[in-house]
Motif scaffolding. Structure first.
Motif, PDB file in Angstrom:
ATOM      1  N   SER A  37       0.512  -1.238   0.112  1.00 44.67           N
ATOM      2  CA  SER A  37      -0.154  -0.002  -0.235  1.00 44.67           C
ATOM      3  C   SER A  37       1.158   1.073   0.467  1.00 44.67           C
ATOM      4  N   ALA A  38       0.288   2.001  -0.100  1.00 45.86           N
ATOM      5  CA  ALA A  38       0.736   4.071  -0.083  1.00 45.86           C
ATOM      6  C   ALA A  38       2.695   3.725   1.318  1.00 45.86           C
ATOM      7  N   VAL A  39       3.215   3.956   1.119  1.00 45.53           N
ATOM      8  CA  VAL A  39       3.929   3.940   1.367  1.00 45.53           C
ATOM      9  C   VAL A  39       4.262   5.371   2.537  1.00 45.53           C
ATOM     10  N   GLN A  40       5.154   5.358   3.726  1.00 45.75           N
ATOM     11  CA  GLN A  40       5.080   6.734   4.612  1.00 45.75           C
ATOM     12  C   GLN A  40       6.966   6.827   4.173  1.00 45.75           C
ATOM     13  N   MET A  41       7.185   8.132   4.588  1.00 36.93           N
ATOM     14  CA  MET A  41       8.418   8.599   4.758  1.00 36.93           C
ATOM     15  C   MET A  41       8.604   9.325   5.952  1.00 36.93           C
ATOM     16  N   ARG A  42       9.816   8.919   6.600  1.00 36.90           N
ATOM     17  CA  ARG A  42      10.710   8.910   7.995  1.00 36.90           C
ATOM     18  C   ARG A  42      11.744   9.842   8.190  1.00 36.90           C
ATOM     19  N   GLY A  43      11.744  11.196   7.299  1.00 38.05           N
ATOM     20  CA  GLY A  43      13.120  11.309   7.137  1.00 38.05           C
ATOM     21  C   GLY A  43      14.015  10.471   6.350  1.00 38.05           C
ATOM     22  N   GLU A  45      14.070   7.629   5.827  1.00 37.76           N
ATOM     23  CA  GLU A  45      13.389   6.286   5.901  1.00 37.76           C
ATOM     24  C   GLU A  45      12.315   5.663   4.648  1.00 37.76           C
ATOM     25  N   LEU A  46      12.130   4.779   4.485  1.00 36.34           N
ATOM     26  CA  LEU A  46      10.451   4.007   3.926  1.00 36.34           C
ATOM     27  C   LEU A  46       9.500   3.589   5.167  1.00 36.34           C
ATOM     28  N   ILE A  47       8.616   3.506   5.568  1.00 38.32           N
ATOM     29  CA  ILE A  47       7.736   2.722   6.300  1.00 38.32           C
ATOM     30  C   ILE A  47       6.520   2.107   5.092  1.00 38.32           C
ATOM     31  N   ALA A  48       6.854   0.700   5.293  1.00 40.94           N
ATOM     32  CA  ALA A  48       5.924   0.040   3.733  1.00 40.94           C
ATOM     33  C   ALA A  48       5.589  -0.938   4.864  1.00 40.94           C
ATOM     34  N   SER A  49       3.955  -1.096   4.658  1.00 40.67           N
ATOM     35  CA  SER A  49       2.978  -2.683   5.193  1.00 40.67           C
ATOM     36  C   SER A  49       3.816  -3.546   3.766  1.00 40.67           C
ATOM     37  N   SER A  50       3.958  -4.584   4.422  1.00 30.89           N
ATOM     38  CA  SER A  50       4.504  -6.308   3.302  1.00 30.89           C
ATOM     39  C   SER A  50       4.139  -7.088   3.442  1.00 30.89           C
ATOM     40  N   PRO A  51       4.083  -7.594   2.904  1.00 31.16           N
ATOM     41  CA  PRO A  51       3.532  -9.427   3.635  1.00 31.16           C
ATOM     42  C   PRO A  51       3.916  -9.601   4.145  1.00 31.16           C
ATOM     43  N   MET A  52       5.522  -9.886   5.079  1.00 33.02           N
ATOM     44  CA  MET A  52       6.179  -9.993   6.390  1.00 33.02           C
ATOM     45  C   MET A  52       5.426  -9.197   7.452  1.00 33.02           C
ATOM     46  N   GLY A  53       5.045  -7.826   6.909  1.00 31.95           N
ATOM     47  CA  GLY A  53       3.827  -7.299   8.042  1.00 31.95           C
ATOM     48  C   GLY A  53       4.816  -4.853   8.003  1.00 31.95           C
ATOM     49  N   GLU A  54       4.991  -4.605   9.085  1.00 30.15           N
ATOM     50  CA  GLU A  54       5.408  -3.388   8.529  1.00 30.15           C
ATOM     51  C   GLU A  54       6.950  -3.336   8.823  1.00 30.15           C
ATOM     52  N   VAL A  55       8.057  -2.838   7.454  1.00 28.58           N
ATOM     53  CA  VAL A  55       9.383  -3.205   7.000  1.00 28.58           C
ATOM     54  C   VAL A  55       9.706  -1.120   7.134  1.00 28.58           C
ATOM     55  N   ASP A  69      20.279  -0.536  -4.298  1.00 31.06           N
ATOM     56  CA  ASP A  69      20.293  -0.933  -3.388  1.00 31.06           C
ATOM     57  C   ASP A  69      19.493  -0.660  -1.641  1.00 31.06           C
ATOM     58  N   HIS A  70      19.619  -1.643  -0.887  1.00 34.36           N
ATOM     59  CA  HIS A  70      18.619  -1.033   0.337  1.00 34.36           C
ATOM     60  C   HIS A  70      18.612  -1.706   1.625  1.00 34.36           C
ATOM     61  N   ALA A  71      18.684  -1.715   1.577  1.00 30.24           N
ATOM     62  CA  ALA A  71      18.188  -2.600   3.406  1.00 30.24           C
ATOM     63  C   ALA A  71      17.137  -2.304   3.808  1.00 30.24           C
ATOM     64  N   VAL A  72      16.506  -3.800   3.878  1.00 30.79           N
ATOM     65  CA  VAL A  72      14.682  -3.679   4.435  1.00 30.79           C
ATOM     66  C   VAL A  72      14.952  -4.382   6.209  1.00 30.79           C
ATOM     67  N   GLU A  73      14.585  -3.577   7.681  1.00 36.04           N
ATOM     68  CA  GLU A  73      14.198  -3.976   8.653  1.00 36.04           C
ATOM     69  C   GLU A  73      13.481  -4.637   8.650  1.00 36.04           C
ATOM     70  N   LEU A  74      13.670  -5.937   8.499  1.00 42.41           N
ATOM     71  CA  LEU A  74      11.496  -6.793   8.866  1.00 42.41           C
ATOM     72  C   LEU A  74      11.415  -6.607  10.308  1.00 42.41           C
ATOM     73  N   PRO A  75      10.119  -6.418  10.896  1.00 40.89           N
ATOM     74  CA  PRO A  75       9.364  -7.072  11.929  1.00 40.89           C
ATOM     75  C   PRO A  75      10.627  -8.164  13.100  1.00 40.89           C
ATOM     76  N   THR A  76      11.291  -8.229  12.834  1.00 40.87           N
ATOM     77  CA  THR A  76      11.913  -9.676  13.654  1.00 40.87           C
ATOM     78  C   THR A  76      13.278  -8.735  14.239  1.00 40.87           C
TER      79      THR A  76
END
Length: 136
Positions: A37-43, A45-55, A69-76
């Protein structure tokens, strides 16, 4: 840990594909494996709702080399670094994504590879005359 390079050729100049893919607001149009869905910018960082949860996604700065290249911080809390390139190709451009088997079973790795292939297919379709192509 295994890695797999997944790529697609897109009938558009690399600069156009890069500009489209680098725009965070376009991610839900093609990168469903990352943003549903639509992504949010926080500085930066991009906050996204993914199949894994919020990343939380951190892209490298925009550049003239086609590097996304991009780093994705998973909900874990696990951070996965994803190499992604847009290269010039005789038929337009080629987008190459490297999937790494970090903390994934073989079945999960195959599923992730399939999701990336589908995402790259959607990106290709956008530039292949689809009705939602950039500038259409």
């Amino acid at each position: 840990m295994r890695s797999r390079h997944i790529s697609t050729v897109i009938p558009a100049p690399a600069s156009e594909v890069y500009a489209f893919a680098a725009e965070p607001s376009n991610l839900p149009r093609w990168a469903a494996g990352l943003a549903q869905s639509a992504v949010q910018m926080r500085g930066d960082e991009l906050i996204a709702s993914s199949p894994m949860g919020e990343v939380v996604v951190r892209f490298v700065p925009r550049n003239e080399f086609g590097v996304l290249d991009h780093a994705v911080e998973l909900p874990t809390g696990t951070i996965v670094t994803n190499p992604l390139r847009v290269l010039a190709h005789p038929d337009g451009s080629e987008v190459i994504f490297t999937v790494r088997q970090i903390e994934l079973t073989d079945d999960e790795f195959e599923r992730d590879c399939d999701m990336v292939a589908a995402d790259l297919g959607r990106l290709r379709d956008i530039f292949s005359g689809a009705r939602d192509a950039p500038g259409a």
